[in-house]
Design a protein around this motif. Structure first.
Motif, short mmCIF file in Angstrom:
data_model
loop_
_atom_site.label_atom_id
_atom_site.label_comp_id
_atom_site.label_asym_id
_atom_site.label_seq_id
_atom_site.Cartn_x
_atom_site.Cartn_y
_atom_site.Cartn_z
N ALA A 1 46.63 43.90 44.87
CA ALA A 1 45.78 42.81 45.34
C ALA A 1 45.88 41.58 44.45
O ALA A 1 46.15 41.68 43.24
CB ALA A 1 44.34 43.28 45.42
N GLU B 1 40.64 43.37 50.00
CA GLU B 1 41.15 44.71 49.73
C GLU B 1 40.16 45.78 50.15
O GLU B 1 40.54 46.88 50.55
CB GLU B 1 41.46 44.84 48.24
CG GLU B 1 42.11 46.15 47.84
CD GLU B 1 42.38 46.24 46.35
OE1 GLU B 1 43.41 46.81 45.97
OE2 GLU B 1 41.55 45.72 45.57
N GLN C 1 44.58 41.21 49.85
CA GLN C 1 45.92 41.67 50.19
C GLN C 1 46.55 40.71 51.21
O GLN C 1 45.85 40.02 51.94
CB GLN C 1 45.87 43.08 50.80
CG GLN C 1 45.43 44.15 49.83
CD GLN C 1 46.59 44.71 49.03
OE1 GLN C 1 47.65 44.09 48.95
NE2 GLN C 1 46.41 45.87 48.43
#
Length: 602
Positions: free
Chosen positions: A432, A463, A557
């Motif tokens: 991430a 994330e 992400q």
């Protein structure tokens, strides 16, 4: 004596017409009546917009209407204030009912285009949903166009975005063309973009260029070849000498010469008419040829079509389902359809796009590294399962869904190649980006799309999310959606805090300037108070964010090539390269310099 109806009468009649409008059941007189009511009774206009917005949201539970555009239009209507609208990221695709008739009816363009057109009638805007203003005039070029700037033929899309203005003075349609531009709404009306030129060969008129947008009108091609993608998704190739009347994104009429059409599933029902004939696609690739004597022949290369012999009254006399590898001649003298031998190579060839990579200068990668991105993926190792981050040992990317054939997603020729599929395939960060949304940032990449289908280039999401609809950002190509934008535009969506609810977030749309088979430089910039889209080195849109907007915390992400990692939604088809994410806002000068280094512009 004033015979103008009172507001209550207009509102009552509006409520009677609106259900028929959304069901595409308005006849020509009712369409005229609706437009008249909206023009003469300003108090009915907010009600009209609210009704259509609500209908769209209820009809397509996961549909979306752009809040900025609705507010932009509503603020221009007397007595209306800022509206709240809803947005969603679950994919939607509008689909038009297949048409048999080549003549326009009230529902030919479908609800979405009619709504957009009537909104423009209300506001009297000079540019908005559709950007080509038709005019009757003196003799001029033999093609109706929607942009004033020519795009160079080559691998890179034009650095100058299409002009969101009217036809240039030297681009006036002929009298024959002007007939297609006239309707019950008046001699001057805003027409939707029907197609975009994607390939040219031979000695073609300078009025045509790759990237040129075409509206309804007549395309006369004395020589050479032109390939177009219609906004419905159909790809059409025309060899000169030929004459083609473009009616809409879903229909055209071949007057003379030869044309071939490849019609993907989303464009099924695309119509090409010819003298005494109407050809409705049923999912196929087919060709039509009109001989010098005016005889029409239809050959199906794959799939099947429904071929109608048209009588003098414009209706079908007889019809036939024409199968693959069959050729049929329309014999109007005997009122029959006759099977004939294939004409061999007398039909245009629809060409695929080449696999040419970006023409990178030596300085490009060095300059990007000097600007210190967090992520820089260059895709230099063919068939790799992981993509190295040029900036360090973190934020590598993984290729998901390669499969045994490696056809759906693969790295080759120095870029990543995506192919639309019914299975998941995407690129995703290994780890991430920490605290990514707490400060300004920029997202930069190059893309060469295969088509203009609604497709997500990338999404950025928390994330920790549990709901796949929750996003911080989405960048995608948009054509047929329930949002208000030009077809073939780039959309930059920002939601903070990340959310999946309709009313959260802001959109920025570029002009409709994407061209299949051409490389485009795309940069999305998010500052504390604004969103920007830069296409091919130029800032083409800026949206100011509300005062007091707070950038949210969290780790994020990145997924590239489709909307989410959970489902195969809105898959991008084409190539991407030189993907970079920066923890700051790139300046306009820096972005222009990056584009110059690839495009080798002095």
């Amino acid at each position: 004596m004033n015979t103008r109806p009172q507001h209550s009468d207009d509102l009552q009649r509006l409520n009677e017409l609106l259900p028929r409008l959304v069901e595409s059941r308005l006849d020509t007189n009712e369409e005229q009546e609706l437009a008249t009511i909206l023009q003469r009774s300003p108090d009915t206009q907010p009600h009209y917009l609210a009704y259509l917005q609500l209908h769209a949201e209820l009809t397509e539970a996961w549909g979306a209407v752009d809040e900025n555009a609705i507010n932009h239009l509503s603020e221009r209507l007397p007595g209306s204030g800022t509206r709240q609208s809803k947005q969603s990221e679950i994919p939607t695709e509008t689909k038009s009912t297949p048409k048999i008739s080549p003549i326009f009816s009230g529902g030919t363009f479908g609800l979405q285009s009619l709504v957009a057109f009537l909104v423009l009638v209300i506001g009297g805007l000079s540019a908005g949903l559709w950007i080509s203003l038709s005019r009757s005039g003196e003799n001029g070029p033999d093609v109706a166009v929607a942009a004033n700037e020519d795009s160079p033929v080559g691998q890179l899309a034009d650095a100058v975005p299409p002009s969101p203005t009217t036809l240039a003075s030297d681009d006036q349609p002929t009298e024959k063309q002007a007939e297609l531009f006239t309707s019950g709404f008046g001699k001057e009306e805003l027409l939707p973009i029907a197609a975009v030129v994607v390939r040219l060969e031979g000695n073609v008129s300078p009025n045509l260029a790759v990237g040129r947008r075409l509206t309804a009108g007549t395309l006369r091609l004395p020589q050479g070849s032109v390939q177009m993608e219609f906004m419905s998704g159909a790809v059409v190739a025309l060899d000169g000498p030929a004459e083609l009347q473009i009616h809409s994104k879903e229909a055209a009429t071949l007057i003379s010469g030869a044309v071939s059409a490849h019609v993907p599933k989303r464009a099924q029902g695309f119509v090409i008419n010819a003298p005494q004939a109407a050809i409705v696609d049923l999912g196929t690739e087919f060709g039509v040829r009109v001989t010098p004597s005016g005889v029409s022949e239809v050959e199906v290369l794959s799939g099947e079509v429904e071929l109608s012999l048209i009588g003098d009254d414009g209706n079908t006399l007889s019809s036939q389902r024409v199968q693959e590898a069959s050729r049929v001649r329309v014999n109007h003298d005997d009122d029959e359809l006759q099977e004939v031998a294939s004409g061999g190579k007398d039909l245009p060839v629809i060409s695929g796009y080449d696999d040419a990579a970006l023409g990178l200068s030596n300085e490009y990668a060095a300059r990007v590294r000097d600007d210190e991105p967090l992520v820089y993926w260059r895709f230099e190792e063919d068939n790799a399962e992981r993509v190295r981050n040029e900036m360090g040992s973190v934020h590598f990317a993984r290729l998901i869904g390669q499969g045994q054939s490696n056809e759906n997603i693969r790295i080759e020729n120095g870029y990543v190649r995506f192919q639309r599929s019914d299975v998941k395939r995407y690129l995703m960060t290994d780890d991430a980006l920490q605290s990514f949304n707490e400060n300004p940032y920029s997202i930069e990449f190059w893309m060469k799309p295969d088509d203009l289908q609604h497709a997500t280039c990338l999404g950025i999401f928390p994330e920790s999310r549990l709901d796949p609809r929750i996003f911080l950002n989405v960048i995608e190509i948009v054509t047929d959606t329930f949002m208000i934008h030009e077809p073939g535009a780039v959309r930059f969506l920002h939601r903070t805090p990340p959310n999946g609810e309709y009313e959260i977030g802001k959109n920025a749309f570029s002009p409709g300037m994407c061209v299949p088979g051409q490389w485009h430089h795309v940069v999305a910039v998010k500052t504390f108070d604004a969103m920007e889209i830069h296409i091919n080195g130029q800032k083409v849109r800026q949206v100011v964010l509300p005062k007091g907007s707070v950038n949210s915390e969290g780790d994020f992400q990145i997924v590239v090539g489709q909307l989410t990692a959970n489902e195969e939604w809105r898959q991008f088809s084409g190539a991407m390269d030189e993907f970079a994410v920066y923890g700051r806002a790139l300046t306009s000068d820096e972005i222009a310099e990056h584009y110059r280094l690839v495009n080798r512009i002095d």
